[in-house]
Design a protein around this motif. Structure first.
Motif: not given
Length: 259
Positions: A2-4, A7-13, A18-23, A37-46
């Motif tokens: 759902e988060f992915e 993020i992919r289709f996000y159009s807000g301001d 989104v990244w904060d909630r995902y992390i 979990g892959n937290l490191t990967v998520v943080l790097e992507r953010a």
């Protein structure tokens, strides 16, 4: 997923939201970390996705993201220096508190005090929290200085005493009395000096290049010799992130060229 998708289709301001909630979701769902979990990967992507968005430079959420990312890097001090060079989070107390704690854990008390002083000069917010952490730090250094005087009265402990709380500065006089054992009343405030987590240092696994940032400001561990703010020297930062474990390895990829 759902988060992915969000993020992919996000159009807000506010993409940071989104990244904060995902992390936060990743931390809560996989508190032990690991491959799932892959937290490191998520943080790097953010970090990559939000790089260069100056509207977030004073946002506590953005600073918190960077500090968590720094925990995953081989040398977090490099990350803190980079944040200061880009003026990311420099108005927030958390940057100076986190930076000083890492230096203190490594025994660099004078440099840790300089970082606290820098934050106080900037009146980083919340200022009362920064002041409280600084006083606790001074109390811990005072306690360590007294213990050092007891164990080695002839040793050079003036550096610790200079950092100690002002009301304890007179302890420097104890050193010249030549007694084998020095006893002085100690008001024990705050926690003991924090130990360095051996798991913090990890081996290089992935490379990350920041666009439009050809130089990386590094805090020189050997450059401080006085009470002034340490001088920074610009050095390249070709590969800042280093995942904690191989299962979190993220293959290197090019950055988007635009800011």
């Amino acid at each position: 997923r759902e988060f992915e998708a969000e993020i992919r289709f996000y159009s807000g301001d506010d993409p940071l939201d989104v990244w904060d909630r995902y992390i936060k979701w990743t931390e809560q769902t996989f508190p032990q970390g690991g491959k799932d979990g892959n937290l490191t990967v998520v943080l790097e992507r953010a970090v990559r996705a939000l790089h260069g968005q100056q509207r977030y430079y004073k946002d506590p959420r953005y600073l918190n993201l960077w500090l968590k990312f720094g925990d995953c890097c081989k040398e977090p001090l490099d990350v803190y220096s980079y944040l200061r060079s880009q003026e990311i989070g420099t108005t927030l107390a958390l940057l100076y508190i986190t930076w000083a704690e890492v230096l203190e854990a490594r025994g660099s008390f004078k440099k840790a005090d300089l970082i606290f002083q820098e934050g106080l000069q900037c009146k980083a917010e919340p200022l009362d929290k920064l002041q409280a952490h600084h006083k606790q730090f001074q109390a811990r250094v005072s306690r360590q200085a007294l213990l050092a005087l007891e164990e080695s009265p002839d040793g050079d402990n003036t550096g610790l005493l200079e950092i100690a709380e002002p009301q304890r500065s007179s302890l420097a006089d104890l050193k010249g009395r030549g007694k084998k054992t020095v006893r002085a009343p100690i008001s024990r405030v705050g926690d003991a000096v924090k130990g360095m987590n051996p798991n913090r240092i990890c081996q290089p696994q992935a490379s990350l290049q920041l666009p439009n940032t050809p130089s990386f400001v590094v805090f020189d561990e050997n450059s401080v010799s006085g009470p002034e703010i340490p001088t920074l020297t610009a050095q390249s930062w070709p590969a800042p992130p280093v995942p904690r474990a191989k299962e979190n390895e993220l293959s290197a990829g090019p950055w988007n060229s635009g800011r």
